[in-house]
Design a protein around this motif. Structure first.
Motif, PDB file in Angstrom:
ATOM      1  N   SER A 146       0.912  -1.231   0.022  1.00  0.00           N
ATOM      2  CA  SER A 146      -0.001   0.193  -0.095  1.00  0.00           C
ATOM      3  C   SER A 146       0.845   1.115  -0.009  1.00  0.00           C
ATOM      4  O   SER A 146       1.921   1.217   0.328  1.00  0.00           O
ATOM      5  CB  SER A 146      -0.884   0.257   1.137  1.00  0.00           C
ATOM      6  N   PRO A 147       0.316   2.384  -0.359  1.00  0.00           N
ATOM      7  CA  PRO A 147       1.160   3.736  -0.353  1.00  0.00           C
ATOM      8  C   PRO A 147       1.688   3.953   1.027  1.00  0.00           C
ATOM      9  O   PRO A 147       2.644   4.678   1.314  1.00  0.00           O
ATOM     10  CB  PRO A 147       0.038   4.679  -0.682  1.00  0.00           C
ATOM     11  N   GLU A 148       0.921   3.299   2.213  1.00  0.00           N
ATOM     12  CA  GLU A 148       1.465   3.416   3.459  1.00  0.00           C
ATOM     13  C   GLU A 148       2.502   2.610   3.874  1.00  0.00           C
ATOM     14  O   GLU A 148       3.084   2.529   4.954  1.00  0.00           O
ATOM     15  CB  GLU A 148       0.523   3.173   4.488  1.00  0.00           C
ATOM     16  N   GLY A 149       3.078   1.638   2.983  1.00  0.00           N
ATOM     17  CA  GLY A 149       4.030   0.895   3.124  1.00  0.00           C
ATOM     18  C   GLY A 149       3.596  -0.515   3.876  1.00  0.00           C
ATOM     19  O   GLY A 149       4.461  -1.329   4.302  1.00  0.00           O
ATOM     20  N   ASP A 197       3.377   0.202  -7.340  1.00  0.00           N
ATOM     21  CA  ASP A 197       3.504  -0.809  -6.438  1.00  0.00           C
ATOM     22  C   ASP A 197       4.544  -1.701  -7.200  1.00  0.00           C
ATOM     23  O   ASP A 197       4.176  -2.609  -7.899  1.00  0.00           O
ATOM     24  CB  ASP A 197       2.314  -1.628  -5.923  1.00  0.00           C
ATOM     25  N   ARG A 206       7.150   4.303  -0.715  1.00  0.00           N
ATOM     26  CA  ARG A 206       6.259   3.480   0.065  1.00  0.00           C
ATOM     27  C   ARG A 206       7.132   2.089   0.497  1.00  0.00           C
ATOM     28  O   ARG A 206       7.109   1.223   1.423  1.00  0.00           O
ATOM     29  CB  ARG A 206       5.051   2.721  -0.682  1.00  0.00           C
ATOM     30  N   HIS A 225       8.200   0.820   4.324  1.00  0.00           N
ATOM     31  CA  HIS A 225       7.979  -0.753   4.824  1.00  0.00           C
ATOM     32  C   HIS A 225       9.238  -1.143   5.292  1.00  0.00           C
ATOM     33  O   HIS A 225       9.360  -1.767   6.344  1.00  0.00           O
ATOM     34  CB  HIS A 225       7.706  -1.446   3.572  1.00  0.00           C
TER      35      HIS A 225
END
Length: 387
Positions: free
Chosen positions: A17-20, A240, A300, A304
Motif C-alpha cells: 500500500s502507499p503507507e508501506g 507498487d 512506500r 516498509h
C-alpha cells in the motif's frame, strides 16, 4: 478527488500500500510472491538509482547537452517491477521511456545518452541484451514485439516445459495509454490473439497522452480492452513495485507455457513532462500532481523497510549507501555526456543500410562536397562538426 485516483483500488492488484503495508495475501494469493527483505532492498536500490540518473538526464537537456530527454519520474515501480520479472531468454520491446527496464536488462545508463544526444541509434546489441532499441514511432514496437513472439511460437520456443532443452521464452512490449489509440497496437493484439503469440502487452497508463487525459482515450479501463481480443487483461497498481513484479511474472509464465498473450495495465502517473519539449502546467493542475506524490513508488518501499527491518542501524546505513551510489552514478552519467566526442558529419550515412548502397554513397558525396564549401583556409569544414 483527483480524476483517476479511485481506480487504484477498484479491480486493481496491489500488494504494497502507499503507507508501506504489505497485503496479507501477497505470499499466497492469485499472484504469489515471496517477499523478503533482500528482495525489497534490491528493488528499492534499482528505483532510486534509475530515478537519479533520470533526473540527471533532465538536467543535462536543460543545460543544452541533450537534444531531448524523456523522463520516467513516477513510473519507476512499473518499469523495475516488470523488468525484474523477465528471464534472461525473454525479449523486451520498449518505446522511448523505458530507462528502468533497460537498467534491469544490464544496459548501462550511459548507453542511452547517444540516442538523446543525436549521436547514434543505440549502442547495445538487442540479440545479446534481449532488449530492443528504443522506438520513437508511437506504438510501432507493439507490432515488432508481436512478430517476434509469433516467431517464438513457430520456432517451438514456448510450451515445451523443462525437458532439458532450451528454456521457454516470452516477449514483453511497453507502451503508454495514448498509444492504445494507435492502429499498430490494435493490429498487434489482433495478430497476437490469432496466433497465440507469447507476448505480454504492458501498458503504462500514466494518465496523460501528452496533453490528453486517459478518459479521452478510452471509455473503459484499458485492461478491459483485452476482452475484445480474447485474452486476459489485468490492472495492477503501477506504483507498487511488488505487484508489478508478481503480476508480470505470472503473465510471462502464462506466455512461456503456451497460453497466449496477456495485457497488463499499470495504473501509474507521469510526475514530470511528457518530454523536455512539453509543459504539463498548461493542461493539468498542481493539485493533481500533489495528490499523486502521496503514492510515490519509492517512498512506500522505504517506509516498509524502516518499519519492518530487524536492524534500524543497518537500514539507515543501507539508505545512505544507496544514495551515495546513486550520486556516483549520476556523476558518471554527466561526465560521460560532457566528454562524448562530436561525430563526424558523415556519421549519419554510416549505418543506414547493412551493405553499400549507391544512392546513399552519392548523397554522402554531395553532402561532404557541400560542407567543403564552408572550409576555412586550413581546409577544415567550420560547420560540419557543430552540434
Amino acid at each position: 478527488m483527483v480524476a483517476g485516483l479511485k481506480a487504484t483500488t477498484d479491480h486493481t492488484v496491489q500488494l504494497l500500500s502507499p503507507e508501506g503495508e504489505l497485503t496479507p495475501t501477497a505470499l499466497s494469493g492469485e499472484y504469489p510472491l515471496e517477499v523478503t527483505e533482500d528482495l525489497l532492498r534490491g528493488l528499492y536500490r534499482d528505483m532510486v538509482l534509475v530515478r537519479r540518473f533520470d533526473r540527471e538526464g533532465n538536467a543535462l537537456q536543460r543545460q543544452g547537452q541533450l537534444g531531448i530527454w524523456v523522463p520516467l519520474l513516477g513510473q519507476e515501480a512499473a518499469q523495475i517491477g516488470s523488468g525484474r520479472a523477465l528471464q534472461p531468454q525473454d525479449m523486451a520491446f520498449p518505446s522511448y521511456r523505458e530507462h528502468g527496464v533497460a537498467w534491469t536488462r544490464g544496459i548501462d545508463p550511459t548507453d542511452l545518452i547517444g540516442v538523446f544526444r543525436g549521436a547514434d541509434h543505440s549502442t547495445w546489441n538487442p540479440a545479446e541484451t534481449r532488449f530492443h532499441t528504443y522506438t520513437i514511432v508511437i506504438g510501432n514496437q507493439v507490432l515488432n514485439a508481436t512478430g517476434y513472439a509469433m516467431g517464438q511460437r513457430l520456432d517451438g520456443r514456448v510450451g515445451s516445459g523443462t525437458d532439458g532443452g532450451a528454456p521457454d521464452e516470452a516477449t514483453i512490449t511497453y507502451f503508454g495509454d495514448g498509444a492504445t489509440s494507435e492502429g499498430d497496437v490494435h493490429e498487434g493484439m489482433v495478430f497476437a490473439a490469432a496466433f497465440d503469440a507469447p507476448v505480454v502487452f504492458f501498458c503504462q497508463n500514466n494518465q496523460w497522452a501528452i496533453s490528453h487525459p486517459v478518459d479521452q482515450v478510452s471509455r473503459v479501463p484499458l485492461y478491459r480492452r483485452a476482452d475484445g481480443y480474447g485474452f486476459p487483461g489485468v490492472r495492477v497498481d503501477g506504483n507498487d513495485v511488488l505487484a508489478c513484479l508478481a503480476v508480470t511474472r505470472w503473465a510471462l509464465d502464462e506466455c512461456r507455457s503456451g497460453n497466449g498473450p496477456v495485457m497488463i495495465e499499470a495504473f501509474t502517473y507521469r510526475m514530470d513532462a511528457h518530454t523536455t519539449s512539453d509543459d504539463p502546467t498548461r493542461y493539468r493542475t498542481s493539485d493533481e500532481s500533489e495528490a499523486w506524490k502521496l503514492l510515490d513508488p519509492i517512498e512506500r518501499v522505504r517506509v516498509h523497510l524502516v518499519r519492518h527491518s530487524t536492524d534500524s542501524a543497518a537500514t539507515a546505513e543501507f539508505f545512505a549507501g544507496v544514495q551515495a551510489e546513486a550520486d556516483e552514478l549520476a556523476a558518471r552519467f554527466r561526465t560521460f555526456c560532457l566528454e562524448m566526442p562530436t561525430p563526424p558529419p558523415d556519421r549519419m550515412f554510416s549505418e543506414v543500410y547493412a551493405t553499400p548502397h549507391h544512392q546513399l554513397d552519392r548523397q554522402r558525396a554531395e553532402f561532404l562536397d557541400y560542407l567543403a564549401g564552408f572550409a576555412d583556409d586550413g581546409g577544415a569544414a567550420t560547420h560540419g562538426g557543430a552540434r
